[in-house]
Each structure stands twice: as structure tokens, then as C-alpha cells.
Design a protein around this motif. Structure first.
Motif, PDB file in Angstrom:
ATOM      1  N   ALA A  66      11.317  10.475   5.912  1.00 14.02           N
ATOM      2  CA  ALA A  66      11.881   9.817   4.732  1.00 14.02           C
ATOM      3  C   ALA A  66      10.934   8.749   4.177  1.00 14.02           C
ATOM      4  CB  ALA A  66      13.232   9.204   5.073  1.00 14.02           C
ATOM      5  N   SER A  67      10.376   7.906   5.061  1.00 11.88           N
ATOM      6  CA  SER A  67       9.494   6.839   4.561  1.00 11.88           C
ATOM      7  C   SER A  67       8.199   7.418   4.002  1.00 11.88           C
ATOM      8  CB  SER A  67       9.207   5.801   5.647  1.00 11.88           C
ATOM      9  OG  SER A  67       8.459   6.364   6.718  1.00 11.88           O
ATOM     10  N   ALA A  68       7.698   8.494   4.612  1.00  7.45           N
ATOM     11  CA  ALA A  68       6.483   9.138   4.110  1.00  7.45           C
ATOM     12  C   ALA A  68       6.742   9.790   2.755  1.00  7.45           C
ATOM     13  CB  ALA A  68       5.986  10.172   5.112  1.00  7.45           C
ATOM     14  N   ALA A  69       7.875  10.488   2.629  1.00  7.48           N
ATOM     15  CA  ALA A  69       8.212  11.139   1.359  1.00  7.48           C
ATOM     16  C   ALA A  69       8.386  10.107   0.249  1.00  7.48           C
ATOM     17  CB  ALA A  69       9.473  11.979   1.521  1.00  7.48           C
ATOM     18  N   ALA A  70       9.041   8.991   0.569  1.00  4.36           N
ATOM     19  CA  ALA A  70       9.240   7.937  -0.437  1.00  4.36           C
ATOM     20  C   ALA A  70       7.904   7.362  -0.891  1.00  4.36           C
ATOM     21  CB  ALA A  70      10.141   6.838   0.132  1.00  4.36           C
ATOM     22  N   TRP A  71       6.974   7.179   0.042  1.00  6.08           N
ATOM     23  CA  TRP A  71       5.654   6.638  -0.291  1.00  6.08           C
ATOM     24  C   TRP A  71       4.882   7.605  -1.180  1.00  6.08           C
ATOM     25  CZ3 TRP A  71       0.672   7.609   2.504  1.00  6.08           C
ATOM     26  CH2 TRP A  71      -0.351   6.762   2.060  1.00  6.08           C
ATOM     27  N   VAL A  72       4.910   8.879  -0.848  1.00  9.58           N
ATOM     28  CA  VAL A  72       4.217   9.895  -1.650  1.00  9.58           C
ATOM     29  C   VAL A  72       4.844   9.969  -3.045  1.00  9.58           C
ATOM     30  CG1 VAL A  72       3.718  12.366  -1.865  1.00  9.58           C
ATOM     31  CG2 VAL A  72       3.425  11.213   0.345  1.00  9.58           C
ATOM     32  N   GLU A  73       6.182  10.008  -3.116  1.00 11.29           N
ATOM     33  CA  GLU A  73       6.886  10.096  -4.407  1.00 11.29           C
ATOM     34  C   GLU A  73       6.623   8.877  -5.281  1.00 11.29           C
ATOM     35  OE1 GLU A  73      10.980  10.894  -3.474  1.00 11.29           O
ATOM     36  OE2 GLU A  73      10.461  12.794  -2.500  1.00 11.29           O
ATOM     37  N   ALA A  74       6.350   7.727  -4.657  1.00  9.52           N
ATOM     38  CA  ALA A  74       6.068   6.492  -5.407  1.00  9.52           C
ATOM     39  C   ALA A  74       4.606   6.414  -5.821  1.00  9.52           C
ATOM     40  CB  ALA A  74       6.446   5.285  -4.574  1.00  9.52           C
ATOM     41  N   GLY A  75       3.875   7.512  -5.673  1.00  8.08           N
ATOM     42  CA  GLY A  75       2.474   7.524  -6.084  1.00  8.08           C
ATOM     43  C   GLY A  75       1.564   6.761  -5.148  1.00  8.08           C
ATOM     44  N   PHE A  76       1.937   6.694  -3.872  1.00 10.20           N
ATOM     45  CA  PHE A  76       1.152   6.023  -2.837  1.00 10.20           C
ATOM     46  C   PHE A  76       1.066   4.509  -3.039  1.00 10.20           C
ATOM     47  CE2 PHE A  76      -0.850  10.319  -3.166  1.00 10.20           C
ATOM     48  CZ  PHE A  76      -0.387  10.826  -1.959  1.00 10.20           C
ATOM     49  N   GLU A  77       2.047   3.959  -3.738  1.00  6.86           N
ATOM     50  CA  GLU A  77       2.085   2.487  -3.882  1.00  6.86           C
ATOM     51  C   GLU A  77       2.501   1.876  -2.547  1.00  6.86           C
ATOM     52  OE1 GLU A  77       4.199   0.830  -7.147  1.00  6.86           O
ATOM     53  OE2 GLU A  77       3.438   2.340  -8.546  1.00  6.86           O
ATOM     54  N   ARG A  78       2.010   0.712  -2.294  1.00  4.13           N
ATOM     55  CA  ARG A  78       2.331   0.018  -1.043  1.00  4.13           C
ATOM     56  C   ARG A  78       3.838  -0.138  -0.923  1.00  4.13           C
ATOM     57  NH1 ARG A  78       0.587  -6.045   0.677  1.00  4.13           N
ATOM     58  NH2 ARG A  78       1.263  -5.886   2.824  1.00  4.13           N
ATOM     59  N   PRO A  79       4.406   0.320   0.203  1.00  2.71           N
ATOM     60  CA  PRO A  79       5.859   0.165   0.389  1.00  2.71           C
ATOM     61  C   PRO A  79       6.263  -1.303   0.353  1.00  2.71           C
ATOM     62  CG  PRO A  79       4.949   1.685   2.003  1.00  2.71           C
ATOM     63  CD  PRO A  79       3.776   1.041   1.301  1.00  2.71           C
ATOM     64  N   ARG A  80       7.375  -1.571  -0.283  1.00  7.16           N
ATOM     65  CA  ARG A  80       7.839  -2.959  -0.460  1.00  7.16           C
ATOM     66  C   ARG A  80       8.238  -3.618   0.848  1.00  7.16           C
ATOM     67  NH1 ARG A  80       9.777  -3.830  -6.223  1.00  7.16           N
ATOM     68  NH2 ARG A  80       9.103  -1.904  -7.218  1.00  7.16           N
ATOM     69  N   SER A  81       8.667  -2.840   1.814  1.00  6.49           N
ATOM     70  CA  SER A  81       9.150  -3.420   3.080  1.00  6.49           C
ATOM     71  C   SER A  81       8.013  -3.962   3.942  1.00  6.49           C
ATOM     72  CB  SER A  81       9.932  -2.364   3.867  1.00  6.49           C
ATOM     73  OG  SER A  81       9.070  -1.300   4.221  1.00  6.49           O
ATOM     74  N   SER A  82       6.761  -3.826   3.502  1.00  4.54           N
ATOM     75  CA  SER A  82       5.660  -4.285   4.363  1.00  4.54           C
ATOM     76  C   SER A  82       5.085  -5.585   3.935  1.00  4.54           C
ATOM     77  CB  SER A  82       4.557  -3.240   4.426  1.00  4.54           C
ATOM     78  OG  SER A  82       4.049  -2.954   3.157  1.00  4.54           O
TER      79      SER A  82
END
Length: 165
Positions: free
Chosen positions: A149-165
Motif C-alpha cells: 500500500a505505501s509503495a503503491a501510494a508513493w508511485v501513484e503520487a509521482g514518487f513525491e516524498r511521502p508526507r509521513s517521513s
């Protein structure tokens, strides 16, 4: 070999009954503190702690240790090298995660590599295409949880840095 020779060249080979040094390894037969027997400690060059400590065979007199020889030394080097290799593999497994993900761009490999830096621990989240080309890499918190799920969300967001980090 005299002590002054070994002080002049710390990499010089030593072939003594209780001390062997060659090819970046040192085997030293030591008194086993836990019982009345003997142990052998294997040190990799430049390391303060032994890579391997194990029991050593008593000699024929049942008081002194059996002297080291080339065959024993070679076996000890092989065993100590395997211990180090397994330790490195275990550490890598703790610090590296990866999963495969199907996306619009095709099959991707998403990796998370934790960098255990004392001052600024972090992790690197990366995506690679089927040919092994890195598509993206971002720095995230060392506690980032890599999942489908976290990988798919990152890819779908265009590889933008995840906000939770």
C-alpha cells in the motif's frame, strides 16, 4: 620470527605453535577462561574483536594445546570468513527491504534501505524499473513502513516524498 621483526612489519606472516598470521587473519590459541581447556580466537586484520572464538584441541600431553598448523589455520580462516559473511547478510536483511509492484509503468522494484547514522538516521526509498534503472529515490524516516500500500501510494503520487517521513 623475532618480536622486533613483527613490530617492524605488522602484516608479516607468523607460523608459531600458538600464533599464526597470514592473508589478513590471525589465529591465537588462548587459555579458556571458562574451564581448564584451550580456545582459539580468529581475528581479521584491523579488527579489535575476534570474528570467531572456539574450543581448541588438547595436545598429546593433555595439558598444553595442540600446535596450530597450516591445515588447521586454513579451516579456521574458512570458518571465520563464513561467520562474518553470515553476520553481514543478517545485518543487510535488517536494513534492507524490497517488494515488487505492478504499476502503469510496468513491474517496479521498490526498495527501502535504512541508514543507521548516529547523528541523522534515515532511510532511502527507491524505485527501479524492470531493467534495473533507478526511477526515483527519496529520503524518508528510518521508521518508514514499506508495504504494498505505501509503495503503491508513493508511485501513484509521482514518487513525491511521502508526507509521513
Amino acid at each position: 620470527m623475532s618480536e622486533s621483526d613483527t613490530q617492524q612489519d605488522p602484516d608479516a606472516a607468523i607460523n608459531e605453535p600458538r600464533l599464526w598470521r597470514d592473508r589478513g587473519w590471525t589465529a591465537q590459541v588462548i587459555k579458556n577462561e571458562d574451564d581448564e581447556g584451550w580456545a582459539v580466537a580468529m581475528y581479521k586484520a584491523g579488527e579489535a574483536e575476534p570474528a570467531l572464538v572456539g574450543p581448541w584441541t588438547m595436545g598429546r600431553d593433555k595439558k598444553n594445546p595442540k600446535p596450530l598448523d597450516v591445515n588447521a589455520f586454513n579451516t579456521l580462516v574458512k570458518t571465520a570468513s563464513e561467520v562474518i559473511r553470515r553476520h553481514e547478510q543478517a545485518l543487510y536483511a535488517q536494513l534492507h527491504r524490497e517488494l515488487k509492484l505492478d504499476s502503469e509503468a510496468g513491474r517496479l522494484l521498490v526498495t527501502l534501505d535504512i541508514v543507521p547514522d548516529e547523528e541523522a538516521p534515515h532511510a532511502l526509498l527507491a524505485a527501479f524499473d524492470a531493467a534495473g534503472e533507478r526511477l526515483a529515490q527519496v529520503r524518508v524516516a528510518p521508521g518508514f513502513k514499506l508495504s504494498q500500500a505505501s509503495a503503491a501510494a508513493w508511485v501513484e503520487a509521482g514518487f513525491e516524498r511521502p508526507r509521513s517521513s
